[in-house]
Design an enzyme around this catalytic site. Structure first.
Site, PDB file in Angstrom:
ATOM      1  N   TYR A 188       6.559  -3.451   5.754  1.00 15.72           N
ATOM      2  CA  TYR A 188       6.451  -2.057   5.060  1.00 15.72           C
ATOM      3  C   TYR A 188       7.673  -1.345   5.370  1.00 15.72           C
ATOM      4  O   TYR A 188       8.218  -0.390   4.518  1.00 15.72           O
ATOM      5  CB  TYR A 188       5.474  -1.191   5.575  1.00 15.72           C
ATOM      6  N   HIS A 242      -0.274 -11.164   9.210  1.00 13.39           N
ATOM      7  CA  HIS A 242      -0.389 -10.642   7.713  1.00 13.39           C
ATOM      8  C   HIS A 242      -0.929 -11.441   6.594  1.00 13.39           C
ATOM      9  O   HIS A 242      -1.856 -11.032   5.922  1.00 13.39           O
ATOM     10  CB  HIS A 242       1.153 -10.175   7.285  1.00 13.39           C
TER      11      HIS A 242
HETATM   12  N1  LIG Z   1      -2.816  -6.642   4.350  1.00 11.46           N
HETATM   13  C1  LIG Z   1      -2.500  -6.586   3.200  1.00 11.46           C
HETATM   14  O1  LIG Z   1      -1.948  -7.702   2.712  1.00 11.46           O
HETATM   15  C2  LIG Z   1      -2.458  -5.458   2.332  1.00 11.46           C
HETATM   16  C3  LIG Z   1      -2.208  -5.401   1.070  1.00 11.46           C
HETATM   17  C4  LIG Z   1      -2.290  -4.072   0.472  1.00 11.46           C
HETATM   18  C5  LIG Z   1      -2.213  -2.866   0.962  1.00 11.46           C
HETATM   19  N2  LIG Z   1      -2.735  -3.150   2.436  1.00 11.46           N
HETATM   20  C6  LIG Z   1      -3.067  -1.782   3.159  1.00 11.46           C
HETATM   21  O2  LIG Z   1      -4.094  -1.021   2.282  1.00 11.46           O
HETATM   22  C7  LIG Z   1      -3.567   0.310   2.315  1.00 11.46           C
HETATM   23  C8  LIG Z   1      -4.228   0.965   1.116  1.00 11.46           C
HETATM   24  O3  LIG Z   1      -4.060   0.148  -0.191  1.00 11.46           O
HETATM   25  P1  LIG Z   1      -3.135   0.708  -1.452  1.00 11.46           P
HETATM   26  O4  LIG Z   1      -2.076   1.389  -1.038  1.00 11.46           O
HETATM   27  O5  LIG Z   1      -2.747  -0.890  -2.137  1.00 11.46           O
HETATM   28  O6  LIG Z   1      -4.037   1.333  -2.445  1.00 11.46           O
HETATM   29  P2  LIG Z   1      -5.455   2.292  -2.243  1.00 11.46           P
HETATM   30  O7  LIG Z   1      -5.646   3.097  -0.803  1.00 11.46           O
HETATM   31  O8  LIG Z   1      -6.766   1.422  -2.942  1.00 11.46           O
HETATM   32  O9  LIG Z   1      -4.959   3.434  -3.511  1.00 11.46           O
HETATM   33  C9  LIG Z   1      -3.893   4.214  -3.304  1.00 11.46           C
HETATM   34  C10 LIG Z   1      -3.861   4.900  -4.648  1.00 11.46           C
HETATM   35  O10 LIG Z   1      -4.801   5.790  -4.951  1.00 11.46           O
HETATM   36  C11 LIG Z   1      -4.567   7.194  -5.160  1.00 11.46           C
HETATM   37  N3  LIG Z   1      -5.335   7.907  -4.425  1.00 11.46           N
HETATM   38  C12 LIG Z   1      -5.719   7.972  -3.159  1.00 11.46           C
HETATM   39  N4  LIG Z   1      -6.781   8.884  -2.801  1.00 11.46           N
HETATM   40  C13 LIG Z   1      -7.215   9.322  -4.039  1.00 11.46           C
HETATM   41  C14 LIG Z   1      -8.257  10.300  -4.309  1.00 11.46           C
HETATM   42  N5  LIG Z   1      -8.979  10.850  -3.498  1.00 11.46           N
HETATM   43  N6  LIG Z   1      -8.322  10.196  -5.664  1.00 11.46           N
HETATM   44  C15 LIG Z   1      -7.635   9.825  -6.779  1.00 11.46           C
HETATM   45  N7  LIG Z   1      -6.596   8.934  -6.463  1.00 11.46           N
HETATM   46  C16 LIG Z   1      -6.275   8.725  -5.158  1.00 11.46           C
HETATM   47  C17 LIG Z   1      -3.110   7.361  -4.544  1.00 11.46           C
HETATM   48  O11 LIG Z   1      -2.586   8.166  -5.138  1.00 11.46           O
HETATM   49  P3  LIG Z   1      -1.963   9.524  -4.486  1.00 11.46           P
HETATM   50  O12 LIG Z   1      -0.874   8.928  -3.512  1.00 11.46           O
HETATM   51  O13 LIG Z   1      -1.247  10.273  -5.803  1.00 11.46           O
HETATM   52  O14 LIG Z   1      -3.234  10.182  -3.846  1.00 11.46           O
HETATM   53  C18 LIG Z   1      -2.600   5.697  -4.695  1.00 11.46           C
HETATM   54  O15 LIG Z   1      -1.897   5.649  -5.937  1.00 11.46           O
HETATM   55  C19 LIG Z   1      -2.099   0.334   2.166  1.00 11.46           C
HETATM   56  O16 LIG Z   1      -1.510   1.377   2.216  1.00 11.46           O
HETATM   57  C20 LIG Z   1      -1.895  -0.701   3.255  1.00 11.46           C
HETATM   58  O17 LIG Z   1      -1.727  -0.173   4.697  1.00 11.46           O
HETATM   59  C21 LIG Z   1      -2.563  -4.098   3.151  1.00 11.46           C
END
Ligand SMILES: NC(=O)c1ccc[n+]([C@@H]2O[C@H](COP(=O)([O-])OP(=O)(O)OC[C@H]3O[C@@H](n4cnc5c(N)ncnc54)[C@H](OP(=O)(O)O)[C@@H]3O)[C@@H](O)[C@H]2O)c1
Length: 272
Positions: free
Chosen positions: A45, A103
């Site tokens: 990241y 990862h």
């Molecule tokens: N291990 C892996 O391979 C892997 C892969 C992908 C992700 N991850 C981890 O998982 C974390 C989260 O996953 P993600 O970032 O893909 O997606 P997510 O948390 O499912 O979704 C984030 C999105 O949802 C929106 N959002 C957040 N809260 C909201 C709410 N209360 N109402 C409406 N919209 C909302 C955010 O927009 P706003 O910012 O505008 O609120 C953003 O666009 C990552 O940050 C990372 O740490 C790990």
């Protein structure tokens, strides 16, 4: 105050964390203000220093945090894992991480068992408190256990109402390995406008996002939602004052498409 989940190595983690991918120091600092104490980052990241800065700037004692970071594909080996963690710790400005994950398994490269041996050594030295995996299918986890005798304490996988990972979760639950949900909101997708979720949200007087986050808690999985907005961070964290009944959980689980929306397939995804 969020609940805690107990891990097989005797430690515990908060029942919810903050996903920091693409988040800068200000967004992470605001998540800490809201109450998040588990922060999920990764070497790839490129923001481990922002996580460290936010922790130091918060005034919250280090031992109240669960800091998660992840070993990149380029470092699948005992010596490579040590070098990569050394880099991560320098970026974080910390002397240990609480949870260190491989990862991706990258089975075609076939070095994830070596990576796991590296993590075991780092844990024995106290540089990481707990060790786990991310994006490991059950057969990958079983191989780690067979070849080293050490099970991961968590498996962080893509999990949201459009991809509910029933088989993966059943396997993990049977082995006492909590699942951690990445992209728990389906990266927003169309979940926030889904009629089933909207109906349940209205019934409980909460937002659609809160229903989805709570669904993860009801499944026993640990969600790590990400948001740039302090208000949405607060909303996502505030899910311990209501619960969903079995019918509501089942209705949300029926939204499963069986298709990975965002991530790669653990069998083929390669990220160095
Ligand atoms: N291990 C892996 O391979 C892997 C892969 C992908 C992700 N991850 C981890 O998982 C974390 C989260 O996953 P993600 O970032 O893909 O997606 P997510 O948390 O499912 O979704 C984030 C999105 O949802 C929106 N959002 C957040 N809260 C909201 C709410 N209360 N109402 C409406 N919209 C909302 C955010 O927009 P706003 O910012 O505008 O609120 C953003 O666009 C990552 O940050 C990372 O740490 C790990």
């Amino acid at each position: 105050m969020s609940e805690r989940r107990y891990l097989s190595d005797g430690s515990s983690i908060p029942a919810i964390g903050f996903g920091t991918n693409q988040m800068d120091t200000d967004a992470i600092a605001s998540a800490i203000d809201v109450g998040f104490r588990m922060l999920d980052t990764a070497w790839v990241y490129g923001n481990e220093s922002a996580v460290g800065d936010a922790i130091r700037g918060s005034g919250v004692p280090r031992d109240e945090f669960t800091v998660i970071t992840k070993l990149p594909g380029r470092a699948h080996g005992v010596d490579e894992a040590r070098a990569s963690l050394t880099e991560s710790l320098a970026s974080l400005g910390l002397d240990h991480v609480d949870l260190y994950l491989i990862h991706w398994p990258m089975p075609r490269v076939d070095r994830y068992v070596d990576a796991w041996k590296g993590l075991i050594a780092l844990r024995e030295e106290g540089l990481v408190r707990s060790i786990g995996v991310s994006n490991f299918n059950p057969d990958h986890v079983l191989r780690l256990i067979e070849e080293t005798g050490v099970a991961p304490v968590v498996d962080q996988v893509e999990l949201h109402p459009h991809f509910i990972q029933a088989e993966q979760r059943a396997f993990a639950a049977g082995r006492g390995i909590p699942t951690m949900s990445w992209s728990p909101l389906g990266r927003r997708a169309d979940l926030m406008a889904d009629a089933t979720i909207a109906t349940i949200a209205e019934r409980h007087g909460v937002s659609p996002a809160q229903v989805v986050v709570r669904w993860h808690i009801e499944l026993g999985s640990v969600p790590i939602p990400r948001s740039t907005s302090a208000a949405r961070q607060a909303e996502n964290f505030d899910v311990f004052g209501f619960s969903l009944d079995a019918d509501e959980v089942a209705a949300i689980s029926r939204l499963d498409s069986g298709v990975r929306l965002w991530g790669g397939d653990p069998e083929t995804k390669e990220e160095f």
